[in-house]
Write a protein that holds these residues in place. Structure first.
Motif, PDB file in Angstrom:
ATOM      1  N   HIS A 330    -148.974  72.988  49.949  1.00 20.77           N
ATOM      2  CA  HIS A 330    -149.334  72.024  48.911  1.00 20.77           C
ATOM      3  C   HIS A 330    -148.950  72.600  47.548  1.00 20.77           C
ATOM      4  O   HIS A 330    -148.422  73.724  47.456  1.00 20.77           O
ATOM      5  CB  HIS A 330    -150.816  71.641  48.977  1.00 20.77           C
ATOM      6  N   LYS A 331    -149.229  71.851  46.491  1.00 24.40           N
ATOM      7  CA  LYS A 331    -148.745  72.243  45.158  1.00 24.40           C
ATOM      8  C   LYS A 331    -149.391  73.527  44.637  1.00 24.40           C
ATOM      9  O   LYS A 331    -148.876  74.149  43.706  1.00 24.40           O
ATOM     10  CB  LYS A 331    -148.961  71.096  44.175  1.00 24.40           C
ATOM     11  N   GLY A 332    -150.516  73.926  45.221  1.00 27.61           N
ATOM     12  CA  GLY A 332    -151.179  75.149  44.770  1.00 27.61           C
ATOM     13  C   GLY A 332    -150.912  76.347  45.663  1.00 27.61           C
ATOM     14  O   GLY A 332    -151.503  77.407  45.463  1.00 27.61           O
ATOM     15  N   SER A 333    -150.031  76.199  46.665  1.00 25.10           N
ATOM     16  CA  SER A 333    -149.783  77.279  47.637  1.00 25.10           C
ATOM     17  C   SER A 333    -148.764  78.261  47.093  1.00 25.10           C
ATOM     18  O   SER A 333    -147.565  77.991  47.109  1.00 25.10           O
ATOM     19  CB  SER A 333    -149.252  76.699  48.956  1.00 25.10           C
ATOM     20  N   GLY A 334    -149.240  79.426  46.670  1.00 26.08           N
ATOM     21  CA  GLY A 334    -148.319  80.443  46.165  1.00 26.08           C
ATOM     22  C   GLY A 334    -147.863  81.397  47.249  1.00 26.08           C
ATOM     23  O   GLY A 334    -146.952  82.188  47.040  1.00 26.08           O
ATOM     24  N   GLY A 335    -148.516  81.341  48.431  1.00 22.20           N
ATOM     25  CA  GLY A 335    -148.154  82.281  49.470  1.00 22.20           C
ATOM     26  C   GLY A 335    -148.558  81.832  50.849  1.00 22.20           C
ATOM     27  O   GLY A 335    -149.394  80.930  51.018  1.00 22.20           O
ATOM     28  N   LEU A 336    -147.940  82.455  51.837  1.00 22.37           N
ATOM     29  CA  LEU A 336    -148.314  82.277  53.240  1.00 22.37           C
ATOM     30  C   LEU A 336    -148.306  83.674  53.851  1.00 22.37           C
ATOM     31  O   LEU A 336    -147.259  84.328  53.877  1.00 22.37           O
ATOM     32  CB  LEU A 336    -147.306  81.369  53.953  1.00 22.37           C
ATOM     33  N   LEU A 337    -149.457  84.137  54.308  1.00 24.30           N
ATOM     34  CA  LEU A 337    -149.581  85.505  54.804  1.00 24.30           C
ATOM     35  C   LEU A 337    -149.834  85.528  56.307  1.00 24.30           C
ATOM     36  O   LEU A 337    -150.654  84.749  56.818  1.00 24.30           O
ATOM     37  CB  LEU A 337    -150.729  86.224  54.087  1.00 24.30           C
ATOM     38  N   VAL A 338    -149.127  86.424  56.988  1.00 22.34           N
ATOM     39  CA  VAL A 338    -149.386  86.679  58.407  1.00 22.34           C
ATOM     40  C   VAL A 338    -150.123  88.008  58.461  1.00 22.34           C
ATOM     41  O   VAL A 338    -149.560  89.055  58.142  1.00 22.34           O
ATOM     42  CB  VAL A 338    -148.074  86.765  59.206  1.00 22.34           C
ATOM     43  N   MET A 339    -151.390  87.968  58.837  1.00 21.98           N
ATOM     44  CA  MET A 339    -152.251  89.143  58.727  1.00 21.98           C
ATOM     45  C   MET A 339    -152.825  89.546  60.090  1.00 21.98           C
ATOM     46  O   MET A 339    -152.971  88.717  60.989  1.00 21.98           O
ATOM     47  CB  MET A 339    -153.420  88.854  57.774  1.00 21.98           C
ATOM     48  N   GLN A 340    -153.143  90.843  60.203  1.00 25.44           N
ATOM     49  CA  GLN A 340    -153.888  91.317  61.369  1.00 25.44           C
ATOM     50  C   GLN A 340    -155.244  90.627  61.413  1.00 25.44           C
ATOM     51  O   GLN A 340    -155.933  90.550  60.402  1.00 25.44           O
ATOM     52  CB  GLN A 340    -154.090  92.839  61.272  1.00 25.44           C
ATOM     53  N   LYS A 341    -155.614  90.102  62.573  1.00 25.14           N
ATOM     54  CA  LYS A 341    -156.896  89.416  62.686  1.00 25.14           C
ATOM     55  C   LYS A 341    -158.038  90.415  62.551  1.00 25.14           C
ATOM     56  O   LYS A 341    -158.041  91.474  63.209  1.00 25.14           O
ATOM     57  CB  LYS A 341    -156.991  88.704  64.035  1.00 25.14           C
ATOM     58  N   LEU A 342    -158.975  90.102  61.713  1.00 22.60           N
ATOM     59  CA  LEU A 342    -160.110  90.986  61.482  1.00 22.60           C
ATOM     60  C   LEU A 342    -161.237  90.636  62.431  1.00 22.60           C
ATOM     61  O   LEU A 342    -161.505  89.472  62.707  1.00 22.60           O
ATOM     62  CB  LEU A 342    -160.594  90.859  60.029  1.00 22.60           C
ATOM     63  N   ARG A 343    -161.871  91.647  62.927  1.00 23.09           N
ATOM     64  CA  ARG A 343    -163.011  91.422  63.817  1.00 23.09           C
ATOM     65  C   ARG A 343    -164.248  92.022  63.151  1.00 23.09           C
ATOM     66  O   ARG A 343    -164.724  93.081  63.520  1.00 23.09           O
ATOM     67  CB  ARG A 343    -162.772  92.057  65.180  1.00 23.09           C
ATOM     68  N   LEU A 344    -164.729  91.336  62.139  1.00 19.48           N
ATOM     69  CA  LEU A 344    -165.849  91.833  61.351  1.00 19.48           C
ATOM     70  C   LEU A 344    -167.172  91.325  61.910  1.00 19.48           C
ATOM     71  O   LEU A 344    -167.275  90.215  62.401  1.00 19.48           O
ATOM     72  CB  LEU A 344    -165.712  91.381  59.901  1.00 19.48           C
ATOM     73  N   GLU A 345    -168.147  92.192  61.821  1.00 17.51           N
ATOM     74  CA  GLU A 345    -169.500  91.783  62.166  1.00 17.51           C
ATOM     75  C   GLU A 345    -170.330  91.902  60.897  1.00 17.51           C
ATOM     76  O   GLU A 345    -170.485  92.985  60.347  1.00 17.51           O
ATOM     77  CB  GLU A 345    -170.071  92.676  63.257  1.00 17.51           C
TER      78      GLU A 345
END
Length: 419
Positions: A330-345
């Motif tokens: 969309h018009k506000g999208s400055g980036g697209l990141l492919v990231m390691q999935k976090l498994r936070l608790e």
């Protein structure tokens, strides 16, 4: 503010590539605080740059066809409305007449910004025309916000590096329309090499500008934060910069203004950084609005394994994880990141106050969690949740991984629905 590691080296030196157009575009119909109504019907043939949808009101918005094609219908995804446009690859286009800028008034300028679908490109998607409405205080200072403090993003850097002269022309036009006294380009210290480029281009084009070097802190790109760094003025939360004689535009917004007034082109594309710690091929690309994420990943040779990776639309700090590859740029999208999935608790809040200390808006994020979870919207409003700029600094420093941003997003939704 925070000092966070910069990861821009992955894309900062890359040229701006072009992503091939997809067969199917999913045009977002959500505006800043409203939903646009389609002005076309299923089966309609449309041309590139044709107006597809619009809405009225204080936060009026409009959106245009990125390519020529056939309207296939509308659909709902994750609670948002989209218009499906199928590309016919004929590239038929319709453009309005070139605007006579010599005598354009401030009111006409603001109206044109709406007609060309120009929104804040820094992420907020605030309707730019609203910033140009007349008020009692004349605008003296125009700040071009080039502070792209998100750790992975370099789209604004690429824009300033490769389209310097065009940005200057847009800034000069704004200065003339508003009768402003000065133009200030605000860039971060880590991008200091742009200073020479901007000043040289300004001399060549006989334009007078100032360049302000900002610290590499986060969230330096916030409107009130950049105003304080450039002018020394600390505006109160909720302040309207124009009432203090200041107008701030992101460089991406300036690029849209250049295309609208010098080429009669509505906003149909923007520069997007594709990066991340699990991104196989990184870079900066011109991408048309409505291009699905799945197409971007395919065209750049990236994959999305949902068990191991997460996709973030935007930056690592302010972006949002997406659940469907059909969601578009969309018009506000400055980036697209492919990231390691976090498994936070997440643990319980230990009341350390770190989120309060780091908040650039001087808010109390820990209280937003409590009030949102208890459904206490009155207190969410009293504690000024709507002043939150969603920078994510609170979540970054939280030692207990309390889902602060999740509660902030949900709390804001509740307040806006009750407004």
């Amino acid at each position: 503010m925070l000092l966070i590691p910069s990861l821009k080296s992955k894309t900062k030196k890359s040229e701006v590539g072009q992503i091939a157009d997809p067969e199917d575009f999913y045009i977002p119909l959500d505006g800043y605080r409203n939903v646009m109504t389609p002005l076309v019907e299923i089966g309609n043939q449309v041309e590139k740059y044709q107006l597809l949808a619009a809405c009225d009101g204080l936060f009026a918005a409009s959106i245009h066809a990125p390519v020529s094609g056939i309207v296939k219908g509308t659909f709902n995804l994750n609670g948002k409305q989209f218009l499906h446009l199928q590309n016919d690859f004929r590239n038929r286009e319709t453009l309005a007449a070139v605007i006579a800028m010599e005598e354009i008034t401030q009111e006409q300028f603001a109206e044109r910004l709406f007609e060309y679908g120009i929104e804040g490109a820094g992420g907020s998607r605030f309707p730019t025309g609203l910033k140009f409405k007349k008020n009692e205080t004349p605008i003296k200072t125009i700040i071009v916000n080039g502070a792209e403090c998100e750790p992975y993003l370099s789209a604004d850097y690429a824009l300033m590096k490769h389209h310097t002269a065009e940005l200057l022309r847009a800034a000069v036009l704004i200065k003339k329309v508003l009768g402003a006294e000065q133009i200030v380009f605000a860039i971060e210290k880590q991008n200091k090499e742009l200073e020479k480029l901007l000043l040289r281009s300004a001399r060549e084009n006989e334009v007078k500008i100032n360049v302000k070097i900002l610290p590499d802190s986060y969230p330096q790109g916030g409107e009130l934060q950049v105003i304080k760094s450039v002018t020394g003025k600390e505006l109160k939360k909720g302040s309207i910069p124009a009432q203090h004689g200041i107008l701030v535009n992101n460089v991406g917004t300036l690029w849209s203004i250049y295309n609208a007034f010098f080429h009669s082109r509505p906003t149909i594309e923007r520069i997007v950084t594709i990066s991340g710690n699990r991104c196989a091929n990184t870079g900066n690309y011109k991408v048309k609005i409505g291009t699905p994420i799945a197409h971007l990943l395919r065209e750049t040779g990236n994959e999305w394994n949902p068990d191991e990776q997460m996709i973030i639309l935007g930056g690592a700090m302010m972006g949002k994880a997406v659940s469907s590859p059909l969601l578009p740029i969309h018009k506000g999208s400055g980036g697209l990141l492919v990231m390691q999935k976090l498994r936070l608790e997440s643990d319980n809040c230990i009341k350390c106050g770190a989120c309060v200390d780091v908040c650039p808006q001087k808010l109390m994020p820990l209280e937003f969690v409590r009030f949102n979870q208890s459904g206490n919207t009155a207190s969410l409003k009293d504690f000024n949740l709507l002043d939150c700029i969603e920078c994510g600094a609170c979540a970054y420093v939280c030692p207990s991984d309390v889902p602060l941003m999740e509660n902030i997003f949900r709390g804001k939704d509740k307040l806006l629905k009750n407004a």
